[in-house]
Scaffold this active site. Structure first.
Site, PDB file in Angstrom:
ATOM      1  N   SER A 128     124.726 -14.830  43.477  1.00  0.00           N
ATOM      2  CA  SER A 128     124.369 -16.246  43.536  1.00  0.00           C
ATOM      3  C   SER A 128     123.146 -16.604  42.708  1.00  0.00           C
ATOM      4  O   SER A 128     122.788 -17.779  42.611  1.00  0.00           O
ATOM      5  CB  SER A 128     124.120 -16.658  44.996  1.00  0.00           C
TER       6      SER A 128
ATOM      7  N   VAL B  66     129.589   9.017  35.068  1.00  0.00           N
ATOM      8  CA  VAL B  66     129.249  10.349  35.566  1.00  0.00           C
ATOM      9  C   VAL B  66     130.473  10.998  36.202  1.00  0.00           C
ATOM     10  O   VAL B  66     131.132  10.404  37.061  1.00  0.00           O
ATOM     11  CB  VAL B  66     128.099  10.260  36.592  1.00  0.00           C
TER      12      VAL B  66
ATOM     13  N   CYS C  78     129.716 -22.308  19.653  1.00  0.00           N
ATOM     14  CA  CYS C  78     130.204 -22.645  20.992  1.00  0.00           C
ATOM     15  C   CYS C  78     129.875 -24.096  21.275  1.00  0.00           C
ATOM     16  O   CYS C  78     128.710 -24.465  21.420  1.00  0.00           O
ATOM     17  CB  CYS C  78     129.565 -21.725  22.040  1.00  0.00           C
TER      18      CYS C  78
ATOM     19  N   CYS D  66     135.389 -21.074  20.702  1.00  0.00           N
ATOM     20  CA  CYS D  66     134.424 -20.173  20.068  1.00  0.00           C
ATOM     21  C   CYS D  66     134.897 -18.723  19.977  1.00  0.00           C
ATOM     22  O   CYS D  66     134.423 -17.978  19.114  1.00  0.00           O
ATOM     23  CB  CYS D  66     133.082 -20.236  20.790  1.00  0.00           C
TER      24      CYS D  66
ATOM     25  N   HIS E 155     115.407 -15.130  46.852  1.00  0.00           N
ATOM     26  CA  HIS E 155     115.323 -15.456  48.275  1.00  0.00           C
ATOM     27  C   HIS E 155     113.892 -15.424  48.780  1.00  0.00           C
ATOM     28  O   HIS E 155     113.020 -14.735  48.242  1.00  0.00           O
ATOM     29  CB  HIS E 155     116.185 -14.480  49.079  1.00  0.00           C
TER      30      HIS E 155
END
Length: 984
Positions: free
Chosen positions: A59, A184, A419, A461, A63
């Site tokens: 998000s 890995v 763009c 674009c 915080h």
């Protein structure tokens, strides 16, 4: 200077003091802090760039710390991180806004929950938290109608991609090695040192830091500590288009509900002006299952509208999902706190386990904890040449006018906008490609400068970015990927592999005189009688009419490299039947208006991106020569339209390569010489989709079917007959795509039948294997410039409200063409553009008369041809003119006659259809020496329908050379062909 796997030969670089596994926000924050010390450090990352996992799928909220258990490590580090983040963002050049946050409730029970949140927050060290009522909520967020809320003044929003990437790139510049694409496989514990085996080689270190996020438990187990288990929890999001600043100023959350975890679905503005809805919370089995689901997306919409009833979901442009790294299984009551420690079982192994939200906020305090542990194991000595902070790529859109002019003068690439949605220039694209990490995927470019992240989802674009990677950086088309190696933007390949050059300027009629030459000094405005924005069919028609009406100074601005607009790629015939009584291809139709570009009264500026229109009729635009501002007597908007994308129609599923809009496919095949796949499904029966079904078939692609959600075809009847029926392509009505399937590439779509309300009928689902999905699901008038200027829009047509002179609500600004409302026929576009030009010319002479007409035209929606829903396949559909007469052959006295025709041409067409059906052949052919690899052609006369496919195959082996001109004829494969293209 450090190096990444892409930029340095690492064969001799296998041994390090410290290796960090994981290049997300946590791993990169640790790397940045450690880069201040004189030790050898590497970051091993399985993805091809930083910010590809959870750090780029959240998000983006800094915080405050009121929703974490009192005394927990989460709470302590979150509060500390919140206090430090503003300065950190400045140091790292990261977009940051201290917006505050509202946690809203609707009754007294919610009010008590809010009070408890405030109490928890204050105990954790949060400051400024307070309970507010309805009136203050309304004053802060007028769209929110809650009764109670907690105001958290210190909550902020950031750009998470930029934060993660700038940490990583700053670390590389200070000597850190980033090993990208190094997943890995195993870890060998050598009594206090480690050997890490990856898919790109093996590496040793003294101290191993496990910052592998979702895979941190697996890395721990590989290193010899198997005490942990991660439970992945998926959160889905909607992304909405950019909105006005006053629509929502701060994140708005509901009060947390027991048993849900977290704060629930919320609304969050981004630093770039978009709006996020989400996340959901769903425990899943697969750690990297980031597919969206129809059920959850529907729930997101429901919960979002509970928070904001006025929310317009038509603004959705995308959906995505992220995975939380939870240490607690679903339903468990235990609290999963951060684990940051040296393993008690494995010496020199430092764990970062269960770093979920608020991990982004706490990332730097977490990194400092790790630094302290490392210092207890390795002697650290500060570097004398350490460079603190980072300076990111310049955002052209955020520069002042003076700065824009300066940057363009120093580097013309700043004047070329690649763009359109995000106003990203070529200079920014190149800076993103040349990043210190050496990442070269489309996602890497997007995450740095936002190209392909806008409302058209890269429809414009993406081809230009791929051309830059190929032409200017020498990358082979088969090495250009969307996200991962081998993840090609186009599942197909170049039809003909060859190089070609794309030039910024073309030789198409640019008239500049001393008196109307646009100046680089934007304080001195050149004057034009009329400024026309867009040189497609509407703009060209308007310019031609204005010249005929006596205009002496016309400025025609076009953001592409040549005039013609969308018609450049519409190589099929059927244009001009109404206006010219001929069946022309798109390029031929446009070329009929090119004489206006030779008129000395017209100044044509290609590659000119209009940035702003003002109510005082000043127009600001940029090109490679600088930033210009001109003054107009009148402005005509002829800006065209864009296609609705997958995001706009909310299809759930994964996000693989192989999903295109019909117009993008048309451009790729007809201009860029790219075959997009081998097996296609077309969603939507719009005309371009139908036409591309035929075009794809002729190019060797198997079109499985066309699906249409409506109970009838939305395209023209002539296109159903000529593009589907004649090629055996099935059309399934009342059926739609409900899910996209595939990881890197599209492998299938799931479809289902829908009822009369468009709702999915359960039990009708089916899987259709394919590698290409083509969306022909509607067009949206381009009106971002109009909105910014304050022009009133008509929600019915999508364009501006105009009076009978086609003037908008802003005096002197006129609108026409597909930017006003979507047309079926280009002939209608030209007619409407002429009316707009008449209105503009009258405004120059008698402005009061035009302004006195305060009514709005309400009948703008056109239906210029026979729709397929009126089409009866038992008849012959006449395509010799736009009327589309339904012909019926009858036998009289042993002779076949045609009834239903409205003209002699119809009778002739009907008889021909019975005896030997013929069609114009339209296709492309290879071109040597041009700016583009192809040129469009058509047969001079209709050819037998059954000969078309064999002729297309023969033409693939032929190549033409410059010079050529539109209208020139050539004998090719034994057939007289006309050159219809003009952008050589």
């Amino acid at each position: 200077m450090g190096y990444s796997v892409e930029s340095q030969d690492l064969k001799s670089k296998h041994s390090f003091d410290v290796i960090i596994i994981g290049g997300g926000a946590i791993g990169s924050a640790i790397a940045y802090l450690l880069s201040a010390y004189d030790i050898e450090i590497a970051v091993i990352e399985k993805e091809p760039d930083a910010a590809c996992g959870t750090s780029g799928r959240n998000s983006a909220v800094v915080h405050a710390g009121f929703n974490n258990r009192v005394g927990s490590l989460m709470a302590k580090l979150c509060v500390k991180g919140n206090k430090e983040f503003e300065n950190l963002a400045k140091t790292l050049d990261v977009p940051y806004k201290k917006t505050g946050k509202l946690v809203v409730g609707y009754n007294n029970e919610d009010k008590e929950i809010i009070k408890r949140l405030i109490d928890v927050g204050e105990k954790n060290g949060c400051v400024g938290l307070r309970l507010i009522g309805k009136d203050e909520i309304q004053s802060l967020e007028p769209q929110i109608s809650a009764q109670w809320a907690m105001l958290s003044p210190n909550t902020a929003i950031i750009n998470p991609f930029t934060y993660n990437i700038h940490l990583a790139e700053a670390a590389v510049k200070n000597g850190i090695t980033y090993l990208l694409n190094h997943e890995v496989d195993s870890i060998e514990n050598n009594n206090g040192s480690f050997t890490i085996y990856t898919k790109g080689g093996h590496f040793t270190c003294k101290v191993l830091i496990n910052a592998a996020g979702l895979f941190s438990d697996k890395i721990s187990a590989m290193a010899g500590d198997d005490r942990y288990k991660i439970y992945p929890c998926r959160g889905e999001y909607y992304l909405l288009d950019k909105i006005p600043c006053d629509f929502l100023k701060r994140p708005v959350y509901p009060v947390p509900r027991p048993g849900v975890g977290g704060l629930g679905v919320h609304l969050t503005p981004t630093t770039d002006g978009n709006l996020l809805i989400g996340p959901s919370a769903e425990y899943i089995k697969e750690r990297e299952d980031v597919a969206t689901t129809a059920q959850v997306l529907k729930q997101l919409e429901f919960e979002a509208k509970e928070l904001m009833p006025t929310l317009d979901m038509s603004m959705v442009i995308g959906a995505y999902a992220g995975i939380r790294t939870k240490l607690v299984a679903k339903g468990e009551e235990n609290y999963g706190d951060f684990i940051i420690e040296e393993s008690p079982l494995v010496k020199n192994l430092i764990h970062l386990i269960g770093i979920e939200s608020p991990g982004l906020t706490a990332s730097m305090p977490i990194a400092k904890m790790v630094l302290d542990i490392v210092q207890s194991r390795i002697q650290l000595r500060k570097k004398a040449d350490f460079v603190e902070g980072y300076k990111g790529i310049i955002s052209f859109n955020e520069l002042t006018d003076t700065e824009k002019s300066k940057f363009i003068k120093e580097n013309p690439d700043y004047g070329e906008v690649i763009c359109r949605c995000e106003t990203v220039t070529k200079a920014q694209i190149k800076a993103a490609i040349e990043n210190p990490l050496g990442a070269k995927s489309i996602r890497s470019i997007k995450n740095r400068v936002r190209s392909t992240m806008g409302r058209c989802n890269g429809g414009y674009c993406l081809p230009h970015i791929i051309r830059i990677l190929h032409d200017e950086y020498g990358m082979d088309y088969q090495d250009i990927c969307l996200r991962h190696a081998g993840d090609l933007p186009y599942p197909g390949c170049l039809k003909i592999a060859r190089n070609y050059n794309f030039h910024r300027k073309t030789g198409i009629c640019v008239h500049l005189s001393e008196e109307n030459l646009p100046t680089q000094d934007i304080m001195t405005k050149a004057y034009f009688d009329i400024v026309i924005i867009g040189a497609g069919p509407a703009g060209l028609s308007a310019a031609k009419r204005a010249c005929e009406k006596g205009a002496k100074r016309i400025l025609l601005l076009e953001r592409n490299a040549q005039a013609g607009g969308i018609l450049q790629q519409c190589i099929h015939d059927g244009f001009g039947l109404e206006r010219f009584s001929e069946s022309l291809t798109g390029p031929e139709y446009a070329y009929r208006f090119f004489s206006v570009l030779d008129n000395p009264s017209v100044t044509f500026m290609p590659n000119a991106m209009v940035l702003q229109i003002n109510p005082d009729l000043t127009v600001k635009y940029s090109d490679a020569d600088g930033l210009h501002e001109v003054l107009a007597g009148a402005v005509i908007l002829a800006v065209g339209c864009r296609e609705r994308t997958r995001g706009a129609i909310k299809i759930a599923g994964t996000r693989p390569a192989g999903v295109f809009t019909a117009g993008v496919v048309q451009r790729l095949i007809n201009i860029d010489n790219v075959n997009v796949g081998t097996r296609a499904v077309i969603l939507g029966s719009g005309d371009v989709g139908l036409i591309m079904a035929r075009r794809l078939t002729l190019e060797g692609v198997k079109v499985e079917c066309v699906l249409e959600k409506l109970p009838y075809c939305s395209g023209l009847a002539r296109n159903v007959r000529q593009c589907l029926d004649e090629f055996g392509i099935p059309l399934y009505l009342s059926e739609t795509v409900i899910e996209i399937i595939g990881e890197q590439h599209l492998t299938a779509v799931k479809s289902a039948k829908v009822d009369e309300n468009g709702e999915v009928i359960e039990g009708t689902e089916k899987i259709i294997p394919c590698d290409t999905l083509v969306l022909s699901v509607g067009l949206i008038p381009e009106n971002e410039l109009a909105k910014a200027c304050g022009i009133i829009l008509d929600p019915k047509i999508g364009g501006a409200k105009v009076n009978s002179y086609y003037m908008t609500s802003v005096k002197g600004i006129f609108s026409c063409g597909n930017g006003l409302h979507v047309h079926d026929l280009v002939d209608k576009v030209s007619t409407e553009a002429e009316k707009a030009a008449d209105g503009a010319m009258l405004f120059l002479e008698k402005p009061q008369k035009v302004c006195e007409d305060t009514g709005y035209i309400t009948n703008l929606v056109t239906d210029g041809n026979v729709k397929a829903k009126n089409y009866d396949e038992t008849f012959i559909l006449c395509t010799s003119c736009p009327k589309g007469c339904l012909l019926k052959p009858v036998t009289k006295n042993g002779k076949i006659e045609i009834i239903g025709a409205s003209c002699p041409r119809g009778i002739e067409f009907g008889l021909s259809e019975l005896k030997n059906p013929k069609r114009f052949l339209t296709t492309t052919i290879r071109l040597n020496g041009g700016n583009y690899p192809l040129v469009s052609i058509r047969s001079a006369k209709p050819v037998p329908r059954d000969d078309i496919a064999p002729l297309v195959n023969k033409l693939r082996d032929i190549e033409l050379s410059m010079p050529l001109k539109c209208g020139e004829t050539k004998i090719l494969a034994g057939v007289e062909m006309i050159i219809t293209g003009y952008a050589f």
